[in-house]
Design an enzyme around this catalytic site. Structure first.
Site, short mmCIF file in Angstrom:
data_model
loop_
_atom_site.label_atom_id
_atom_site.label_comp_id
_atom_site.label_asym_id
_atom_site.label_seq_id
_atom_site.Cartn_x
_atom_site.Cartn_y
_atom_site.Cartn_z
N ASP A 41 32.05 -6.63 -1.90
CA ASP A 41 31.68 -5.29 -2.21
C ASP A 41 32.15 -4.99 -3.67
O ASP A 41 33.26 -5.04 -4.10
CB ASP A 41 32.43 -4.56 -1.03
CG ASP A 41 31.79 -2.79 -1.17
OD1 ASP A 41 30.79 -2.86 -0.87
OD2 ASP A 41 32.87 -2.08 -1.59
N GLU A 65 28.21 -8.47 -4.86
CA GLU A 65 27.43 -7.20 -5.10
C GLU A 65 27.77 -6.64 -6.55
O GLU A 65 28.81 -6.19 -6.69
CB GLU A 65 27.84 -6.07 -4.04
CG GLU A 65 27.00 -4.84 -4.26
CD GLU A 65 27.61 -3.67 -3.80
OE1 GLU A 65 26.91 -2.60 -3.56
OE2 GLU A 65 28.80 -3.30 -3.89
N ASP A 109 24.01 -1.77 20.14
CA ASP A 109 24.93 -1.32 20.94
C ASP A 109 25.54 -1.89 22.34
O ASP A 109 24.65 -1.27 23.06
CB ASP A 109 25.23 0.28 21.04
CG ASP A 109 26.09 0.95 21.61
OD1 ASP A 109 27.25 0.17 21.95
OD2 ASP A 109 25.94 2.13 22.14
C1 GLC Z 1 28.96 -1.16 -1.62
C2 GLC Z 1 28.61 -0.69 -0.11
C3 GLC Z 1 28.35 0.44 0.06
C4 GLC Z 1 29.70 1.23 -0.20
C5 GLC Z 1 30.27 1.16 -1.45
C6 GLC Z 1 31.87 1.47 -1.58
O1 GLC Z 1 28.08 -0.70 -2.40
O2 GLC Z 1 27.53 -1.81 -0.43
O3 GLC Z 1 27.89 0.72 1.23
O4 GLC Z 1 29.51 2.69 0.13
O5 GLC Z 1 30.12 -0.38 -1.74
O6 GLC Z 1 32.42 0.56 -0.72
#
Ligand code: GLC
Length: 515
Positions: free
Chosen positions: A199, A255, A21
């Site tokens: 994501d 992901e 930060d």
């Molecule tokens: C993915 C992200 C997570 C988030 C989810 C919804 O899994 O890594 O942190 O809460 O997507 O966007």
């Protein structure tokens, strides 16, 4: 031909809110990241992945994006972003940004317009609105964060949110949505990013007609009415064309939480994504058999493999390993990392892995911010415990994370004093120096490591494989095992008394020269 950089890269995940930060508001920011680039370059990683820093009401730590082309004032502005990319590149670090295409924030102008527009309007068509029957939602889908996946509007229609109600799901069948995301990709590529972390990459499309899901298909599946719809692959083919139209090797890593390794590979076809996260690796228990199975399946099935031990969504691996065998967490975490770094493919590290940080399990309920905590009525504590701001230096909060006197957004525990970067630096036995040494060695060997591994005979509970000049041995058992004769030791994850490899320890050896 030499590999593109991402094939064997070490990518360091920065959860921006918790890294550093600079502004002094208790939340990490882009200037904070920029101020620590020297540390990251020194650690030896090839790239950084920044979690979302876009304008957001922060209902899910920024994974609820209200503007895909900006920077939230909490994290800085576009000039800070540009400066960060430029400094990172100067230091030889690539920059990957997070893109969130499954849902936006409820504060996104499109969703606000949709709420103001009547049912059946083009504005509503960009999201998934539907009518229920009586007081019941349109179907039985559950939110990943707990509770129903539907919320009702005063007018009577419902909208879908696979995550929090503040994260409405896009309707990818509306042509505005794919067009918008192609433009967003270009926006960041033009600003110089080296790639994207996608994501919920197996979300996006839902089965036409939004049918009920069988009860056992509510969770992440290779294919269900909710996840892994075949249409999603066409989206990534389009994205790949955009990435390929830019100079440099721009990368996309998806992901994909799924129950099938074959499914992970499906996203990594030559004209789709470059990589998917290998979550089976982090899900594997501490067992040579289980770990070997993940390695074998991955190398057999997934092109351009990756390895992941932790991220901002899971319990830190040190603590996971501790849960089954208290006290063994740290040595196992180090041994797992050394094994990870020996495998062909790229390794995704999570900030603080290199310090051996544990999950903070006892955060008081009132400081928790993860929507999982509130949505499950506190039944599931959620992910704040792996998001506690990093300890850089000092013996009290904020441990160098923020300027002196500033309270970080999550409280830091007293044990951070012993785990800070400053405390570990220069101590050859520290977890930080171990990571630095292992990463440096991997870099040194990089050019000479083949993409295949060869398994060597080893006792039960032990894994042993070679990759050209490198032999990796991991002891998951409960007694020391002799090291193979005539090898020389390159590095070990812990102390090696005598010629034996203790339990919960890994070592890299170089094989004897051929005679
Ligand atoms: C993915 C992200 C997570 C988030 C989810 C919804 O899994 O890594 O942190 O809460 O997507 O966007």
């Amino acid at each position: 031909m030499a590999f593109p950089w991402w094939r064997d890269a070490i990518v360091y995940e920065i959860y921006v809110r918790s890294f550093a930060d600079a502004s002094g508001d208790g939340v990490g920011d882009l200037a904070g990241v920029r101020s620590r680039l020297g540390y990251l370059a020194g650690l030896g990683v090839d790239a950084i992945w920044l979690t979302p820093f876009y304008p957001s009401p922060m209902a899910d730590g920024g994974y609820d994006v209200a503007d895909y082309r900006g920077v939230d004032p909490l994290f800085g502005d576009l000039a800070d972003f540009d400066a960060l990319v430029s400094d990172a590149h100067e230091r030889g670090l690539r920059v990957i940004v997070d893109i969130v295409p499954n849902h936006s924030s409820a504060e996104h102008p499109w969703f606000r317009r949709a709420l103001d527009a009547p049912p059946g309007s083009p504005e509503r068509d960009r999201y998934l609105f539907a009518t229920g029957s009586g007081d019941a939602p349109p179907n039985n889908w559950r939110s990943t964060f707990g509770g129903p996946a539907w919320s009702r509007l005063p007018g009577g229609e419902w909208y879908l949110h696979l995550f929090a109600p503040e994260q409405p799901d896009f309707n990818w069948r509306d042509p505005d949505v794919p067009a918008e995301f192609l433009d967003v990709l270009r926006f960041w590529l033009d600003r110089g990013v080296d790639g994207f972390r996608i994501d919920v990459a197996n979300g996006l499309f839902k089965a036409a007609g939004l049918p009920d899901a069988p009860p056992d298909e509510q969770g992440f599946k290779a294919e269900s009415p909710i996840w892994g719809r075949p249409e999603v692959h066409e989206v990534y083919r389009e994205w790949r064309k955009v990435l390929d139209s830019y100079r440099g090797d721009r990368v996309a890593v998806g992901e994909v939480w799924t129950d099938s390794v074959t499914d992970l590979a499906r996203y990594v076809r030559p004209d789709e994504l470059h990589q998917t996260f290998n979550f089976p690796w982090l899900l594997a228990p501490w067992s040579a058999t289980a770990l070997r199975k993940v390695i074998d399946d991955t190398l057999r099935i997934v092109p351009a493999p990756t390895w992941v031990l932790s991220n901002h969504d899971v319990v830190r691996h040190r603590t996971r390993y501790d849960e089954t065998d208290p006290g063994a967490g740290l040595p196992r975490a180090r041994a797992a990392m050394l094994t990870t770094l020996a495998l062909p493919g790229s390794a995704y590290l999570y900030q603080g892995d290199e310090l051996g940080l544990p999950e903070i399990l006892d955060l008081p309920d009132e400081v928790r911010q993860d929507p999982v905590f509130t949505r499950t009525g506190g039944e599931i504590k959620g992910r704040d415990g792996c998001r506690v701001p990093l300890p850089w230096s000092g013996t009290t909060e904020p441990y160098g994370f923020a300027p002196e006197g500033v309270r970080p957004w999550l409280p830091q525990p007293a044990e951070w004093a012993e785990l800070s970067v400053r405390r570990q630096e220069g101590d050859p036995g520290s977890t930080l120096e171990f990571h630095r040494a292992a990463i440096a060695l991997r870099r040194e060997l990089r050019g000479s490591l083949p993409t295949e591994i060869i398994w060597l005979d080893a006792p039960a509970d032990v894994l042993m494989f070679t990759r050209g000049p490198l032999t990796c041995v991991l002891n998951c058992g409960d007694r020391a095992v002799p090291l193979p004769p005539h090898h020389s030791l390159l590095i070990a994850s812990g102390p090696l008394p005598g010629e034996a490899l203790p339990p919960d320890t890994a070592a890299w050896l170089s094989p004897p020269p051929p005679h």
